[in-house]
Design an enzyme around this catalytic site. Structure first.
Site, PDB file in Angstrom:
ATOM      1  N   CYS A   1      17.643  -1.794  -6.543  1.00  0.00           N
ATOM      2  CA  CYS A   1      17.139  -3.179  -6.586  1.00  0.00           C
ATOM      3  C   CYS A   1      17.800  -4.015  -7.677  1.00  0.00           C
ATOM      4  CB  CYS A   1      15.627  -3.193  -6.757  1.00  0.00           C
ATOM      5  SG  CYS A   1      14.788  -2.470  -5.349  1.00  0.00           S
TER       6      CYS A   1
ATOM      7  N   HIS B   1      13.896 -10.368  -9.224  1.00  0.00           N
ATOM      8  CA  HIS B   1      13.902  -9.485  -8.054  1.00  0.00           C
ATOM      9  C   HIS B   1      12.526  -9.582  -7.400  1.00  0.00           C
ATOM     10  CE1 HIS B   1      14.086  -6.169  -5.400  1.00  0.00           C
ATOM     11  NE2 HIS B   1      13.343  -5.362  -6.132  1.00  0.00           N
TER      12      HIS B   1
ATOM     13  N   ASN C   1      10.499  -6.808  -0.082  1.00  0.00           N
ATOM     14  CA  ASN C   1      11.484  -6.344  -1.062  1.00  0.00           C
ATOM     15  C   ASN C   1      12.777  -6.008  -0.326  1.00  0.00           C
ATOM     16  OD1 ASN C   1      13.041  -4.942  -2.896  1.00  0.00           O
ATOM     17  ND2 ASN C   1      11.384  -3.642  -3.657  1.00  0.00           N
TER      18      ASN C   1
HETATM   19  N1  ACO Z   1      -2.382  -0.012   3.250  1.00  0.00           N
HETATM   20  C1  ACO Z   1      -3.628   0.341   2.898  1.00  0.00           C
HETATM   21  N2  ACO Z   1      -3.878   1.203   1.906  1.00  0.00           N
HETATM   22  C2  ACO Z   1      -2.819   1.712   1.229  1.00  0.00           C
HETATM   23  C3  ACO Z   1      -1.494   1.385   1.560  1.00  0.00           C
HETATM   24  C4  ACO Z   1      -1.288   0.483   2.617  1.00  0.00           C
HETATM   25  N3  ACO Z   1      -0.061   0.093   3.000  1.00  0.00           N
HETATM   26  N4  ACO Z   1      -0.675   2.043   0.734  1.00  0.00           N
HETATM   27  C5  ACO Z   1      -1.438   2.770  -0.088  1.00  0.00           C
HETATM   28  N5  ACO Z   1      -2.745   2.566   0.213  1.00  0.00           N
HETATM   29  C6  ACO Z   1      -3.905   3.131  -0.425  1.00  0.00           C
HETATM   30  C7  ACO Z   1      -3.574   4.396  -1.175  1.00  0.00           C
HETATM   31  O1  ACO Z   1      -3.559   5.510  -0.303  1.00  0.00           O
HETATM   32  C8  ACO Z   1      -4.703   4.454  -2.165  1.00  0.00           C
HETATM   33  O2  ACO Z   1      -5.855   4.956  -1.529  1.00  0.00           O
HETATM   34  P1  ACO Z   1      -6.828   5.986  -2.297  1.00  0.00           P
HETATM   35  O3  ACO Z   1      -7.342   5.209  -3.483  1.00  0.00           O
HETATM   36  O4  ACO Z   1      -7.858   6.294  -1.273  1.00  0.00           O
HETATM   37  O5  ACO Z   1      -5.954   7.139  -2.682  1.00  0.00           O
HETATM   38  C9  ACO Z   1      -4.971   2.989  -2.498  1.00  0.00           C
HETATM   39  O6  ACO Z   1      -4.380   2.234  -1.421  1.00  0.00           O
HETATM   40  C10 ACO Z   1      -4.346   2.540  -3.800  1.00  0.00           C
HETATM   41  O7  ACO Z   1      -2.994   2.976  -3.841  1.00  0.00           O
HETATM   42  P2  ACO Z   1      -2.075   2.743  -5.090  1.00  0.00           P
HETATM   43  O8  ACO Z   1      -0.727   3.335  -4.854  1.00  0.00           O
HETATM   44  O9  ACO Z   1      -2.837   3.122  -6.303  1.00  0.00           O
HETATM   45  O10 ACO Z   1      -1.968   1.135  -5.032  1.00  0.00           O
HETATM   46  P3  ACO Z   1      -1.347   0.162  -6.094  1.00  0.00           P
HETATM   47  O11 ACO Z   1      -2.364  -0.823  -6.493  1.00  0.00           O
HETATM   48  O12 ACO Z   1      -0.596   0.873  -7.175  1.00  0.00           O
HETATM   49  O13 ACO Z   1      -0.280  -0.643  -5.210  1.00  0.00           O
HETATM   50  C11 ACO Z   1       2.081  -0.697  -4.779  1.00  0.00           C
HETATM   51  C12 ACO Z   1       0.772   0.060  -4.601  1.00  0.00           C
HETATM   52  C13 ACO Z   1       1.981  -2.033  -4.091  1.00  0.00           C
HETATM   53  C14 ACO Z   1       3.218   0.104  -4.198  1.00  0.00           C
HETATM   54  C15 ACO Z   1       2.324  -0.940  -6.289  1.00  0.00           C
HETATM   55  O14 ACO Z   1       2.125   0.237  -7.010  1.00  0.00           O
HETATM   56  C16 ACO Z   1       3.707  -1.471  -6.580  1.00  0.00           C
HETATM   57  O15 ACO Z   1       4.046  -2.575  -6.209  1.00  0.00           O
HETATM   58  N6  ACO Z   1       4.546  -0.708  -7.295  1.00  0.00           N
HETATM   59  C17 ACO Z   1       5.844  -1.141  -7.676  1.00  0.00           C
HETATM   60  C18 ACO Z   1       6.813  -1.013  -6.578  1.00  0.00           C
HETATM   61  C19 ACO Z   1       8.060  -1.751  -6.957  1.00  0.00           C
HETATM   62  O16 ACO Z   1       8.025  -2.790  -7.578  1.00  0.00           O
HETATM   63  N7  ACO Z   1       9.206  -1.273  -6.673  1.00  0.00           N
HETATM   64  C20 ACO Z   1      10.366  -2.033  -7.158  1.00  0.00           C
HETATM   65  C21 ACO Z   1      11.482  -1.299  -7.173  1.00  0.00           C
HETATM   66  S1  ACO Z   1      11.895  -0.895  -5.551  1.00  0.00           S
HETATM   67  C22 ACO Z   1      13.504  -0.289  -5.563  1.00  0.00           C
HETATM   68  O17 ACO Z   1      14.149  -0.201  -6.559  1.00  0.00           O
HETATM   69  C23 ACO Z   1      14.020   0.205  -4.253  1.00  0.00           C
END
Ligand code: ACO
Length: 329
Positions: free
Chosen positions: A119, A256, A286
């Site tokens: 990214c 980004h 993304n």
């Molecule tokens: N729909 C519904 N529920 C979901 C989904 C979905 N698509 N995905 C995960 N959940 C659930 C999980 O299973 C979890 O359930 P549980 O509590 O029963 O276990 C719950 O939602 C919370 O999951 P978390 O992973 O804790 O959610 P979080 O608030 O951390 O959000 C996210 C997840 C959006 C991925 C976030 O962590 C994020 O944006 N991280 C950064 C990602 C990023 O910026 N990447 C950039 C670099 S990418 C690159 O370089 C290629």
């Protein structure tokens, strides 16, 4: 404001972009994985993304973005003597996607190569092209970010497949003589970082030298999130320090586009006013290395970013890699 190096400055002369035809909304995804529009919007800000169809590849999207950027710059392909293309989803393991674009544009001189920084790819590619132009060795570069991340996704994994999209963006960077003033147009400063200890937090579980397969993207979202804000604000502070500027001097912040919460938290930490943030994550998802030039393209087309504006670019991604580029547009 501090004086910078003299002589050649890399000035953005034109910009272009290309998105696949196919639009996939959060409601479309609700039909294939256990997710909801509400969850995706609340956690990420994403509402829809574009997905490459048959015949659309990283190089075809990149070529169309490059052609638009050349037209926007009033340049022809023959003017280009350097192509730096950032991607983690090349058409082939080799040759580079940059050389495919070079051939599609009918260019047979100069150099073309890919950069792989996930990214952060566009920030890396801009920095590399800037160094080439600043050295005087090249005069006109196409800097491209292009991805088809949809082809790396595990479409049964709801924790990753809802986050990404496909697309390409390109800028034409031209070497112009400069007195080194912060008020002069062009790339003012760039700061690249990486730390390979973080591989397992964001990676693809395949490759030519390990599995012999392409593999699928795997991410510990929470872990990435935890590091992102600190890393990108560090390199933005470096940019402010190198140029003697502050958040108040910025006209536009073009980060980004991974997650609206990371973008807002980074801006808030540095005191960048919300009205200065360019956000396209809601409509593109993304798009990895393509996200910054796509966002720039939108903000130039709608008249927000204008010649002479001070623009901060930043990104963080797999590796981890991260970096910032400050440009006087
Ligand atoms: N729909 C519904 N529920 C979901 C989904 C979905 N698509 N995905 C995960 N959940 C659930 C999980 O299973 C979890 O359930 P549980 O509590 O029963 O276990 C719950 O939602 C919370 O999951 P978390 O992973 O804790 O959610 P979080 O608030 O951390 O959000 C996210 C997840 C959006 C991925 C976030 O962590 C994020 O944006 N991280 C950064 C990602 C990023 O910026 N990447 C950039 C670099 S990418 C690159 O370089 C290629």
């Amino acid at each position: 404001m501090t004086d910078l190096r003299k002589n050649w400055r890399s000035v953005v002369e034109g910009i272009g972009s290309c998105l696949p035809e196919k639009r996939v909304t959060n409601s479309d995804l609700e039909k294939t994985v256990d997710t909801t529009d509400e969850w995706i919007v609340q956690r990420t800000g994403i509402r829809e993304r574009r997905i490459a169809g048959p015949g659309e590849t990283t190089s075809t999207l990149a070529t169309r973005a490059a052609m638009e950027a050349l037209a926007n710059a009033g340049r022809v392909a023959a003017d280009v003597d350097l192509i730096v293309l950032a991607t983690s989803t090349p058409d082939y393991t080799f040759p580079s996607t940059a050389t495919q674009v070079q051939a599609a544009l009918g260019i047979t001189h100069g150099a073309a190569f890919d950069v792989q920084a996930v990214c952060s790819g566009f920030v890396y590619a801009m920095t590399i092209a800037d160094k080439f132009l600043a050295s005087g060795s090249h005069k006109c570069a196409l800097v491209i970010g292009a991805e088809t991340f949809s082809r790396l996704l595990d479409w049964s994994d709801r924790t990753t497949c809802v986050l990404f999209g496909d697309g390409a963006g390109a800028v034409v960077l031209v070497a112009q003589e400069s007195e080194g003033r912060v008020s002069d147009r062009g790339v003012l400063t760039s700061h690249l970082r990486s730390d390979g200890r973080h591989r397992e937090k964001l990676f693809v579980d395949g490759g030519p030298s390990t599995t012999g397969t392409v593999g699928h993207l795997r991410m510990s979202g929470k872990e990435v999130f935890r590091h992102a804000v600190g890393m990108v604000t560090d390199v933005m502070r470096d940019a402010f320090a190198a140029t003697g500027t502050t958040a108040d001097d910025l006209d536009w912040f073009v980060p980004h586009q991974a997650n609206e919460r990371i973008i807002d938290a980074s801006a808030e930490k540095l005191g960048i006013a919300p009205a200065k943030i360019v956000k396209t994550v809601q409509m593109h998802g993304n798009t990895s290395a393509a996200s910054i030039p796509l966002a720039l393209s939108v903000a130039c087309a709608d008249g927000r970013i204008k010649r002479g504006d001070l623009v901060m670019l930043e990104a963080m991604g797999g590796g981890f890699t991260w970096g910032s580029v400050m440009v006087r547009w």
